[in-house]
Design an enzyme around this catalytic site. Structure first.
Site, PDB file in Angstrom:
ATOM      1  N   SER A 147       0.853  -1.191   0.000  1.00  0.00           N
ATOM      2  CA  SER A 147       0.000   0.000   0.000  1.00  0.00           C
ATOM      3  C   SER A 147       0.881   1.229   0.000  1.00  0.00           C
ATOM      4  CB  SER A 147      -0.901   0.005   1.244  1.00  0.00           C
ATOM      5  OG  SER A 147      -1.529   1.262   1.419  1.00  0.00           O
ATOM      6  N   TYR A 160      -1.287  -0.369  10.367  1.00  0.00           N
ATOM      7  CA  TYR A 160      -1.553  -0.970   9.054  1.00  0.00           C
ATOM      8  C   TYR A 160      -0.412  -0.613   8.108  1.00  0.00           C
ATOM      9  CZ  TYR A 160      -3.694  -1.402   4.403  1.00  0.00           C
ATOM     10  OH  TYR A 160      -3.947  -1.704   3.082  1.00  0.00           O
TER      11      TYR A 160
END
Length: 226
Positions: A147, A160
């Protein structure tokens, strides 16, 4: 775009894509199938698997679906076993499964949440590849889905982001370990408004944090190491 008009770069190849019944994972599975691959889709819920298989078959794609929660060792092994039983080999593994069960700061994140994030976002990719490796063909490919948060973890989704940073290092390590027979690469998408991202779109603070990245779907960074 119809399948007959697509390039056939994956003709005769077999591809496993985890967390692939919706969102980015489904899009990856669909594109691989449209380019000729036989595709194995998976997710935690049978209903979602069945629906994805119907959609892909309607596009003329050869596909099977397997229920697989990537943190469940027996289900991971079953995913590999079902693939080999049906197709006899594996050419592509796309590790797309991820979780983000918290928007707490790192120092406020509970240990159980830290464990879940690490297990699903990092550890499961390693364990899945341990099971898949004996069946990977020469010239095979592994793709880890990281990501943009891995490059710049935002305060509202920091842990995350840390797990996604770990995938960048994992990609480099695996590329060296699995060469020359298997290529390992990493794709780091920008913000894409999928079902998985509802925790972002439903939280004004997180939306503001993510929007500061100034990336629009389907923006991405690719770490090509082998």
């Amino acid at each position: 775009m119809e399948k007959m008009k697509m390039a056939k770069r994956f003709q005769g190849k077999v591809a496993i894509v985890t967390a692939s019944t919706q969102g980015i994972g489904f899009g990856i599975a669909e594109r691989l199938g449209l380019e000729g691959a036989s595709v194995v889709v998976s997710s935690r819920k049978q209903k979602n698997v069945d629906e994805a298989v119907v959609k892909l078959k309607a596009r003329g794609i050869e596909v099977i679906g397997v229920v697989c929660h990537v943190s469940n060792g027996q289900q991971r092994k079953n995913l590999i076993n079902q693939t080999i039983e049906k197709f006899g080999k594996i050419d592509v593994v796309v590790s797309n499964a991820a979780a983000n069960p918290s928007v707490d700061s790192i120092l406020q994140t509970k240990e159980s949440v830290l464990d879940k994030l690490w297990d699903i976002n990092v550890k499961s990719s390693i364990l899945l590849l341990q099971d898949a490796a004996p069946h990977l063909q020469k010239g095979s490919s592994v793709v880890l889905i990281s990501s943009i948060a891995g490059y710049q973890p935002q305060s509202s989704m920091a842990m995350y982001g840390v797990t996604k940073t770990a995938l960048l290092g994992l990609t480099k390590a695996l590329a060296a370990e699995m060469a020359p027979d298997t290529r390992v690469n990493c794709v780091a998408p920008g913000f894409v408004p999928t079902h998985f991202a509802e925790y972002i779109t439903s939280n004004d603070g997180v939306v503001s944090s993510v929007s500061s990245l100034k990336l629009s779907p389907p923006s991405s960074l690719t770490l090509a190491v082998n």
